[in-house]
Design a protein around this motif. Structure first.
Motif, PDB file in Angstrom:
ATOM      1  N   VAL A  69      -1.018   1.807  10.351  1.00 26.56           N
ATOM      2  CA  VAL A  69      -1.871   2.502   9.393  1.00 26.56           C
ATOM      3  C   VAL A  69      -3.289   2.454   9.950  1.00 26.56           C
ATOM      4  CG1 VAL A  69      -2.670   2.657   7.014  1.00 26.56           C
ATOM      5  CG2 VAL A  69      -0.400   1.701   7.501  1.00 26.56           C
ATOM      6  N   VAL A  70      -3.952   3.592  10.030  1.00 26.52           N
ATOM      7  CA  VAL A  70      -5.318   3.651  10.543  1.00 26.52           C
ATOM      8  C   VAL A  70      -6.272   3.885   9.378  1.00 26.52           C
ATOM      9  CG1 VAL A  70      -6.927   4.760  12.132  1.00 26.52           C
ATOM     10  CG2 VAL A  70      -4.504   4.554  12.745  1.00 26.52           C
ATOM     11  N   ALA A  71      -7.114   2.904   9.104  1.00 22.80           N
ATOM     12  CA  ALA A  71      -8.101   3.032   8.028  1.00 22.80           C
ATOM     13  C   ALA A  71      -9.287   3.872   8.500  1.00 22.80           C
ATOM     14  CB  ALA A  71      -8.572   1.652   7.586  1.00 22.80           C
ATOM     15  N   CYS A  91       5.681   4.786  14.053  1.00 24.15           N
ATOM     16  CA  CYS A  91       5.634   5.262  12.671  1.00 24.15           C
ATOM     17  C   CYS A  91       4.218   5.062  12.150  1.00 24.15           C
ATOM     18  CB  CYS A  91       6.629   4.494  11.813  1.00 24.15           C
ATOM     19  SG  CYS A  91       8.349   4.763  12.281  1.00 24.15           S
ATOM     20  N   VAL A  92       3.531   6.139  11.822  1.00 26.73           N
ATOM     21  CA  VAL A  92       2.126   6.070  11.426  1.00 26.73           C
ATOM     22  C   VAL A  92       1.966   6.713  10.054  1.00 26.73           C
ATOM     23  CG1 VAL A  92      -0.255   6.594  12.073  1.00 26.73           C
ATOM     24  CG2 VAL A  92       1.476   6.254  13.849  1.00 26.73           C
ATOM     25  N   ALA A  93       1.346   5.991   9.144  1.00 23.20           N
ATOM     26  CA  ALA A  93       1.132   6.502   7.794  1.00 23.20           C
ATOM     27  C   ALA A  93       0.071   7.596   7.806  1.00 23.20           C
ATOM     28  CB  ALA A  93       0.699   5.373   6.872  1.00 23.20           C
ATOM     29  N   ASP A  94       0.200   8.502   6.866  1.00 20.23           N
ATOM     30  CA  ASP A  94      -0.753   9.606   6.750  1.00 20.23           C
ATOM     31  C   ASP A  94      -1.752   9.323   5.626  1.00 20.23           C
ATOM     32  OD1 ASP A  94      -1.878  12.030   7.455  1.00 20.23           O
ATOM     33  OD2 ASP A  94      -0.598  13.185   6.095  1.00 20.23           O
ATOM     34  N   VAL A  95      -2.191   8.073   5.522  1.00 22.73           N
ATOM     35  CA  VAL A  95      -3.197   7.662   4.530  1.00 22.73           C
ATOM     36  C   VAL A  95      -4.279   6.878   5.258  1.00 22.73           C
ATOM     37  CG1 VAL A  95      -1.626   7.646   2.560  1.00 22.73           C
ATOM     38  CG2 VAL A  95      -1.855   5.583   3.962  1.00 22.73           C
ATOM     39  N   ASN A 151      -8.824   2.942   1.590  1.00 18.97           N
ATOM     40  CA  ASN A 151      -8.320   1.637   1.177  1.00 18.97           C
ATOM     41  C   ASN A 151      -7.360   1.739  -0.009  1.00 18.97           C
ATOM     42  OD1 ASN A 151      -9.814   0.517   3.192  1.00 18.97           O
ATOM     43  ND2 ASN A 151     -11.165  -0.676   1.878  1.00 18.97           N
ATOM     44  N   HIS A 152      -7.721   2.529  -0.993  1.00 18.33           N
ATOM     45  CA  HIS A 152      -6.878   2.652  -2.185  1.00 18.33           C
ATOM     46  C   HIS A 152      -5.492   3.175  -1.824  1.00 18.33           C
ATOM     47  CE1 HIS A 152      -5.559   3.589  -6.247  1.00 18.33           C
ATOM     48  NE2 HIS A 152      -5.306   4.823  -5.845  1.00 18.33           N
ATOM     49  N   HIS A 153      -5.446   4.237  -1.046  1.00 18.74           N
ATOM     50  CA  HIS A 153      -4.159   4.817  -0.690  1.00 18.74           C
ATOM     51  C   HIS A 153      -3.370   3.927   0.260  1.00 18.74           C
ATOM     52  CE1 HIS A 153      -6.216   8.586  -2.089  1.00 18.74           C
ATOM     53  NE2 HIS A 153      -5.052   8.687  -2.716  1.00 18.74           N
ATOM     54  N   ILE A 154      -4.068   3.205   1.130  1.00 22.54           N
ATOM     55  CA  ILE A 154      -3.377   2.269   2.028  1.00 22.54           C
ATOM     56  C   ILE A 154      -2.694   1.171   1.218  1.00 22.54           C
ATOM     57  CG2 ILE A 154      -3.716   0.489   3.800  1.00 22.54           C
ATOM     58  CD1 ILE A 154      -5.916   2.294   4.978  1.00 22.54           C
ATOM     59  N   LEU A 155      -3.400   0.623   0.231  1.00 21.79           N
ATOM     60  CA  LEU A 155      -2.808  -0.426  -0.603  1.00 21.79           C
ATOM     61  C   LEU A 155      -1.570   0.090  -1.334  1.00 21.79           C
ATOM     62  CD1 LEU A 155      -5.922  -2.240  -2.119  1.00 21.79           C
ATOM     63  CD2 LEU A 155      -4.090  -3.297  -0.782  1.00 21.79           C
ATOM     64  N   GLN A 156      -1.668   1.268  -1.928  1.00 19.10           N
ATOM     65  CA  GLN A 156      -0.521   1.810  -2.643  1.00 19.10           C
ATOM     66  C   GLN A 156       0.649   2.079  -1.697  1.00 19.10           C
ATOM     67  OE1 GLN A 156      -0.622   1.742  -5.957  1.00 19.10           O
ATOM     68  NE2 GLN A 156      -2.671   0.901  -5.580  1.00 19.10           N
ATOM     69  N   PHE A 157       0.344   2.569  -0.509  1.00 17.28           N
ATOM     70  CA  PHE A 157       1.384   2.843   0.483  1.00 17.28           C
ATOM     71  C   PHE A 157       2.101   1.552   0.885  1.00 17.28           C
ATOM     72  CE2 PHE A 157       2.685   3.096   4.931  1.00 17.28           C
ATOM     73  CZ  PHE A 157       3.482   4.229   4.932  1.00 17.28           C
ATOM     74  N   LEU A 158       1.334   0.507   1.182  1.00 22.45           N
ATOM     75  CA  LEU A 158       1.937  -0.746   1.627  1.00 22.45           C
ATOM     76  C   LEU A 158       2.773  -1.384   0.521  1.00 22.45           C
ATOM     77  CD1 LEU A 158      -1.050  -2.287   3.638  1.00 22.45           C
ATOM     78  CD2 LEU A 158       1.063  -1.327   4.576  1.00 22.45           C
ATOM     79  N   LYS A 159       2.296  -1.317  -0.701  1.00 21.06           N
ATOM     80  CA  LYS A 159       3.052  -1.902  -1.802  1.00 21.06           C
ATOM     81  C   LYS A 159       4.430  -1.264  -1.949  1.00 21.06           C
ATOM     82  CE  LYS A 159      -0.984  -3.214  -4.600  1.00 21.06           C
ATOM     83  NZ  LYS A 159      -1.738  -2.930  -5.854  1.00 21.06           N
TER      84      LYS A 159
END
Length: 496
Positions: free
Chosen positions: A414-416, A446-450, A453-461
């Motif tokens: 995940v890239v912030a 595999c790279v997230a498209d978020v 910070n808010h979206h990264i947290l929701q994605f990881l959860k």
């Protein structure tokens, strides 16, 4: 070493060696002299940008020396980070923060000349100096040992300090990373030695005039102040040339040197021909045992608590500097074996619901590669999630491909958003977190498209599972992601 290259696409990179021309050369612009006041007479000091890691360490040293400190910092949570050492700071910059009776105002690198508190100090006739100018004053009053290099400065400085403390040398220490279990990397000692981290940013280490020093490595990193490898090499060369003729310089054996400074020089590394060489032993959960050889003969054998193959080289440099300051093989071996590490240097925050949380300061491709390799060794067979926060637009632009390659050792990336340290507001067409994410994705990860910070947290959860390892990496505020996941897991434990 990494080439300077502005191009976003560069399938082949020709890497020129950064050769140190170690002779006396004209000073780099901006290296003002240290303030004239001796530190023992500083009863009242004001700190601007007090929450920076180096400033916190300096504050601890000054407080222990009897100074009364005030300060300010606009960083969120700054007050909490300083209360542990007894320093209350204002969460804003304003002229009224500066005490009229202050004898000195010290400012961090992030504070610009037009800062209202710097301007107020000038109006009041109070001397001002930078953090590194003050560190230079402290070093002038003692026997200085400085650790320089692109990578490993904090750990090597802390290792050396740990060795000297255990051996009863009682050094003063100013380190840019806090020891585990301590709020800062500062320590006020009564011995004659001062050990300090020497940062090359803006040639700040030229304010220091150590008697002993180490240059651990030289790689392009601060592109906003070193436009070419020649500029970078020139700054390191001048740092080395400032060591007096009776002093000592330790150089990485694979660091090209075109000339020798007037002081005594020794080398260290994995090359058996180096004055100080390391020979790896066994590995256990990412931590290494090794033999340390001096001038072709075995000197000691020890095992480290801190994981990573790169830590053996940091330990070798710390050992050589400790030896030069009177420590014996037994003292060095025992000290290295008991060194437990630093905050944000592959720091384990715990395991909850089977998910292990790690946090690391690394933000350069060399650091990312070494750290993720270590995570693989320490947690074999587990899914590794890396949340990386690029540090500065300039660094991300120059090193886009190298950063993407260095993240390949994670299963999921995940890239912030890029942390814009000391940089102007965004402009159209500049590099973004999405650009780096795309480069990593093309390498099969595999790279997230978020990216927020808010979206990264929701994605990881929604994605993390028992057995996973999550590591946050970056020099900005990326630890907030790890803390957010940690709080979520603790709350889940409490309710479930």
């Amino acid at each position: 070493m990494i080439a300077y290259n502005r191009a976003r696409v560069s399938p082949k990179r020709i890497v020129p060696p950064v050769t140190l021309q170690l002779q006396r050369i004209p000073e780099v612009a901006g290296t003002n002299s240290s303030p004239p006041l001796p530190t023992c007479s500083l009863q009242r000091v004001h700190l601007i940008g007090a929450a920076g890691s180096g400033m916190r360490a300096l504050a601890e040293v000054l407080l222990a020396g009897g100074s009364t400190l005030t300060g300010s910092d606009t960083a969120r949570g700054a007050s909490e980070s300083l209360v542990a050492i007894g320093l209350a700071v204002q969460p804003f910059h304003a002229p009224e923060n500066v005490p009229p009776d202050a004898q000195l105002v010290i400012y961090s690198d992030a504070i610009t000349p037009d800062n209202p508190e710097r301007l107020r100090a000038t109006e009041l006739g109070i001397p001002t100096c930078s953090y590194f100018q003050m560190l230079g004053r402290l070093m002038a009053e003692r026997k200085g040992i400085a650790v320089a290099g692109t990578h490993g400065k904090s750990t090597t400085t802390a290792m050396l300090a740990h060795l000297l403390i255990l051996a009863g040398r009682d050094p003063t220490v100013v380190c840019g990373a806090a020891r585990l279990g301590s709020p800062t990397g500062g320590r006020a000692g009564f011995g004659p030695l001062i050990v300090a981290e020497a940062c090359e940013y803006r040639a700040n280490f030229l304010h220091l005039h150590p008697q002993h020093a180490a240059i651990l490595n030289v790689e392009p990193d601060h592109f906003d102040c070193y436009p070419t490898p020649t500029h970078l090499a020139r700054a390191f060369a001048q740092f080395a040339a400032q060591i007096p003729s009776h002093g000592f310089l330790l150089l990485r054996s694979d660091c090209p040197v075109a000339a020798r400074p007037p002081c005594r020089v020794q080398t260290f590394g994995t090359d058996p021909q180096a004055d100080w060489s390391v020979r790896m032993g066994y590995r256990q959960r990412g931590c290494y045992s090794f033999q340390l050889w001096r001038r072709g003969r075995p000197l000691l054998e020890t095992a480290l608590q801190v994981p990573g193959r790169h830590q053996m080289l940091n330990a070798t440099a710390a050992s050589a500097l400790a030896w030069e300051n009177g420590l014996g093989p037994e003292e060095i071996a025992a000290g290295l074996a008991s060194f437990s590490g630093l905050h944000r240097r592959l720091e384990c925050l715990g395991t909850h619901h089977g998910i292990t949380l790690l946090d690391d300061y690394g933000h350069h491709p060399t650091e990312l590669t070494a750290t993720l390799e270590t995570v693989r060794q320490t947690y074999p067979g587990r899914q590794v999630w890396c949340v990386f926060q690029p540090h500065q637009i300039s660094r991300t632009t120059w090193l886009l491909d190298e950063l993407a390659t260095s993240l390949e050792n994670a299963d999921n990336v995940v890239v912030a958003e890029i942390f814009r340290s000391r940089e102007p507001p965004p402009i159209s067409g500049e590099i973004t977190a999405a650009d780096l994410a795309h480069r990593v994705r093309t390498r099969g990860r595999c790279v997230a498209d978020v990216h927020t910070n808010h979206h990264i947290l929701q994605f990881l959860k929604s994605r993390l599972r028992p057995g996973d390892v999550l590591i946050t990496m970056g020099a900005g505020d990326i630890r907030k992601i790890c803390d957010g996941i940690l709080n979520w897991l603790r709350e889940d434990c409490a309710t479930g």
